[in-house]
Design an enzyme around this catalytic site. Structure first.
Site, short mmCIF file in Angstrom:
data_model
loop_
_atom_site.label_atom_id
_atom_site.label_comp_id
_atom_site.label_asym_id
_atom_site.label_seq_id
_atom_site.Cartn_x
_atom_site.Cartn_y
_atom_site.Cartn_z
N ARG A 13 -13.43 -8.25 -0.85
CA ARG A 13 -12.91 -7.76 0.43
C ARG A 13 -12.40 -6.33 0.30
O ARG A 13 -11.78 -5.94 -0.69
CB ARG A 13 -11.78 -8.68 0.89
CG ARG A 13 -11.05 -8.22 2.16
CD ARG A 13 -9.76 -7.49 1.86
NE ARG A 13 -8.99 -7.20 3.07
CZ ARG A 13 -7.94 -6.40 3.11
NH1 ARG A 13 -7.53 -5.81 2.02
NH2 ARG A 13 -7.29 -6.21 4.24
N GLY B 157 -10.21 -3.38 2.52
CA GLY B 157 -9.34 -3.18 3.67
C GLY B 157 -9.52 -1.82 4.32
O GLY B 157 -10.54 -1.16 4.16
N THR C 165 0.84 -1.21 0.00
CA THR C 165 0.00 0.00 0.00
C THR C 165 0.87 1.25 0.00
O THR C 165 1.92 1.28 0.64
CB THR C 165 -0.88 -0.01 1.26
OG1 THR C 165 -1.77 -1.10 1.19
CG2 THR C 165 -1.67 1.28 1.38
#
Length: 366
Positions: free
Chosen positions: A252, A254, A224
């Site tokens: 999903r 985050g 990231t």
């Protein structure tokens, strides 16, 4: 009677003169009250490119040089904007663009693959002055996700858009769209295959919920990217962009696009961008928690960051790190993993680069 006429005449003349003074030329803008903020020479910028198991013995000299080259280019881009009086929001956006365009990081061009062999990206940006924020999740065709997050913040009544809706909004705002094949990189695809093999082996041997997560937590880098900045007007901003976790399933999402978890900025306290195991950053509301400790317990940025990343987050079971800058220009680059790609530049233009965890303060030149 003559005295009364003289008095009325004088009052009339005074009134006409006053009216002339009060009038302004047609089309001249109203004068606005002067802002309380005074531009200063204090500013700074911090970036990260992900925190994970990063060991010097596993890094070639050439690859290390490549990481440092892109980190340097990115932070110098943002620093130049700030030095020339640009806003923290602009600096954050343009800095993250550099990292999104590099295949080295898990954002934009270098985004990891999902279980379905797609590249699904999330991003968020926040303005510390207004507390306005924008976020997007699950986009597959946006070249620079942080740019779309900015558009959501500035030109929509919403905070977060996802998937096809976010991409439809991107077209309306004329954000650059690319074919999903743009995000394909061979090393990311091979990482997916390796993680899937490990997942299958672990699922066969361990019949519990953690079997799903363990393979990519142990074997995948958290690439990231993020940036926090303080501009000369005293305004803070934070931004984060990511491809999420390798082999992620079920769409999903985050912590990166969750305001207060992976991204947060408030002029009263600090600006924070996080990287790590997102589920725990969401549960701990990590970015906001650091700000709250500063505001309500009057901790320094360094104290608050250390408390959250070295104590509270591990107690939950999470790992990763953050970068942060406060309203005075103090910085923190705190992580509980073996490494975090990171860099900072202050108002003097002094550059500090870091990759590995070699000392306690995590800010040494390497």
């Amino acid at each position: 009677m003559k005295k009364l006429l003289l008095l009325f005449t004088l009052l009339f003349i005074f009134s006409c003169n006053q009216s002339t003074v009060d009038k302004k030329p047609i089309g001249e803008p109203d004068q606005k009250p002067t802002s309380d903020k005074v531009e200063s020479d204090n500013f700074g910028i911090v970036i990260h490119g992900g925190a994970s198991t990063i060991l010097k013995e596993n890094m070639t000299d050439s690859l290390e040089a490549e990481y440092k080259k892109v980190l340097t280019e990115a932070i110098e881009t943002g620093h130049s904007i700030l030095a020339n009086g640009g806003t923290a929001l602009e600096a954050v956006q343009k800095t993250i663009n550099i990292m999104e365009n590099s295949p080295l990081f898990n954002a934009g061009k270098g985004a990891v693959f999902t279980n379905a062999e797609t590249n699904d990206m999330d991003a968020a940006i926040m303005d510390g002055e207004s507390l306005n924020a924008g976020a997007i999740s699950g986009v597959t065709t946006i070249k620079n996700p942080i740019n779309l997050a900015y558009e959501v913040m500035e030109f929509s009544p919403h905070v977060m858009l996802s998937g096809k809706g976010a991409e439809e909004f991107a077209k309306e705002r004329q954000i650059e769209i690319v074919d999903p094949s743009y995000f394909y990189t061979e090393n990311r695809f091979q990482s997916l295959k390796k993680v899937q093999e490990l997942e299958k082996k672990e699922a066969d041997s361990i019949n519990n919920a953690t079997a799903f997560y363990d393979p990519f937590i142990k074997n995948s880098k958290f690439g990231t990217v993020g940036c926090v900045a303080l501009d000369k007007n005293g305004n803070l901003a934070a931004g984060t962009s990511t491809g999420g976790m390798t082999n992620k399933k079920y769409n999903r999402i985050g912590d990166a696009p969750i305001i207060g978890a992976g991204t947060y900025a408030n002029n009263k306290t600090c600006a924070v961008s996080a990287t790590g195991w997102g589920e725990f950053f969401i549960r701990g509301v990590v970015a906001y928690d650091i700000s709250a400790l500063m505001e309500y317990k009057e901790m320094s940025l360094e104290e608050a960051a250390r408390e959250v990343i070295q104590k509270k987050l591990p107690e939950l079971g999470g790992d990763g790190g953050i970068i942060a800058i406060d309203h005075d220009g103090n910085i923190a680059m705190e992580f509980n993993t073996t490494g975090m790609y990171r860099a900072t530049m202050n108002k003097k233009g002094e550059l500090t680069l870091g990759i590995y965890k070699e000392n306690e303060n995590n800010t040494s030149q390497e």
